[in-house]
Design a protein around this motif. Structure first.
Motif, PDB file in Angstrom:
ATOM      1  N   TYR A  59       0.920  -1.326   0.017  1.00 59.74           N
ATOM      2  CA  TYR A  59      -0.225   0.080   0.022  1.00 59.74           C
ATOM      3  C   TYR A  59       0.706   1.161  -0.066  1.00 59.74           C
ATOM      4  N   THR A  71      -8.328  11.957   6.537  1.00 55.89           N
ATOM      5  CA  THR A  71      -8.954  10.722   6.802  1.00 55.89           C
ATOM      6  C   THR A  71      -8.326   9.504   6.100  1.00 55.89           C
ATOM      7  N   GLN A  72      -8.746   8.210   6.621  1.00 56.12           N
ATOM      8  CA  GLN A  72      -8.366   6.904   5.846  1.00 56.12           C
ATOM      9  C   GLN A  72      -8.746   7.233   4.422  1.00 56.12           C
ATOM     10  N   GLN A  73      -9.873   7.500   4.443  1.00 54.92           N
ATOM     11  CA  GLN A  73     -10.501   7.755   2.852  1.00 54.92           C
ATOM     12  C   GLN A  73      -9.770   8.676   2.049  1.00 54.92           C
ATOM     13  N   VAL A  76      -6.725   6.461   0.872  1.00 50.93           N
ATOM     14  CA  VAL A  76      -7.075   5.423  -0.201  1.00 50.93           C
ATOM     15  C   VAL A  76      -7.082   6.457  -1.382  1.00 50.93           C
ATOM     16  N   CYS A 107      -7.439  -0.966  -1.867  1.00 51.72           N
ATOM     17  CA  CYS A 107      -8.853  -1.641  -1.359  1.00 51.72           C
ATOM     18  C   CYS A 107      -8.775  -2.280  -0.136  1.00 51.72           C
ATOM     19  N   THR A 108      -7.472  -2.319   0.697  1.00 59.90           N
ATOM     20  CA  THR A 108      -7.229  -3.271   1.581  1.00 59.90           C
ATOM     21  C   THR A 108      -7.355  -2.374   3.090  1.00 59.90           C
ATOM     22  N   LYS A 109      -7.425  -1.168   2.933  1.00 54.75           N
ATOM     23  CA  LYS A 109      -7.425  -0.354   4.115  1.00 54.75           C
ATOM     24  C   LYS A 109      -8.719  -0.169   5.043  1.00 54.75           C
ATOM     25  N   THR A 110      -9.769   0.292   4.186  1.00 54.50           N
ATOM     26  CA  THR A 110     -11.093   0.606   4.663  1.00 54.50           C
ATOM     27  C   THR A 110     -12.078   0.453   3.303  1.00 54.50           C
ATOM     28  N   ASN A 111     -13.454   0.307   3.800  1.00 57.17           N
ATOM     29  CA  ASN A 111     -14.419   0.143   2.831  1.00 57.17           C
ATOM     30  C   ASN A 111     -14.050  -0.635   1.872  1.00 57.17           C
ATOM     31  N   LYS A 112     -13.489  -1.759   2.043  1.00 55.01           N
ATOM     32  CA  LYS A 112     -13.002  -2.965   1.038  1.00 55.01           C
ATOM     33  C   LYS A 112     -14.188  -3.138  -0.227  1.00 55.01           C
ATOM     34  N   CYS A 115     -14.675  -0.155  -2.193  1.00 50.10           N
ATOM     35  CA  CYS A 115     -13.429   0.028  -3.108  1.00 50.10           C
ATOM     36  C   CYS A 115     -13.599  -0.758  -4.116  1.00 50.10           C
TER      37      CYS A 115
END
Length: 179
Positions: A59, A71-73, A76, A107-112, A115
């Motif tokens: 990543y 944010t994490q968003q 990504v 796509c491995t961090k959040t909301n997979k 994503c």
């Protein structure tokens, strides 16, 4: 066709490729350092699952090239933006398999699931073109397919980076194919 059939290089013209080249070299160095998961799998969902289950630390959100914090968003979104920008690199045909795996890492961090749903078409195009070219220079039609994949990625990155503190380089990329 996306972005009026432009090649990936034409698609992203105006955005400096020098910082992007540095980012690509860094990603390649990380891969060569033993962080490899083999060949890309046929679907984005299966590739994300394999990366999430493994210890691959592939990543990357551009390491500050496109912005930082947030944010994490946002992270990504910068990860996806980095991959869209990588398609502008003149030698994109040399690393399409790596780019598929790198895109899946976003796509491995959040909301997979979200994503994967948003990037499935881009991944499918990369996978198809990589299989057709086998590392050789692409034809105009394949260049258009890669431009379409980059355009899809830019759309997703724009959605995720809304309200983020983006660098001028990120803003230049995000402004491409926005019509």
């Amino acid at each position: 066709r996306f972005c009026f059939g432009q090649t990936p290089l034409q698609l992203l013209m105006g955005a400096s490729l020098r910082p992007l080249t540095i980012s690509i070299v860094a990603a390649a160095a990380a891969t060569c350092a033993g962080q490899t998961v083999g060949q890309p799998l046929p679907t984005l969902a299966s590739m994300v699952k394999k990366l999430a289950e493994g210890s691959d630390k592939r990543y990357s959100d551009g390491e500050g090239l496109f912005g930082s914090g947030g944010t994490q968003q946002h992270s990504v979104g910068r990860c996806i933006l980095e991959k869209a920008g990588a398609l502008a690199h003149v030698e994109a045909h040399d690393f399409l398999e790596e780019l598929q795996i790198d895109l899946a890492s976003c796509c491995t961090k959040t909301n997979k699931e979200w994503c994967v749903g948003k990037l499935t078409d881009s991944y499918r195009i990369l996978h198809k073109v990589a299989r057709q070219t086998g590392g050789s220079q692409q034809s105009g039609a394949k260049q258009e397919e890669l431009a379409t994949a980059a355009g899809h990625m830019l759309t997703v990155a724009r959605e995720l980076l809304d309200g983020a503190d983006n660098t001028p380089h990120a803003k230049a990329l995000l402004g491409k194919c926005s019509g």
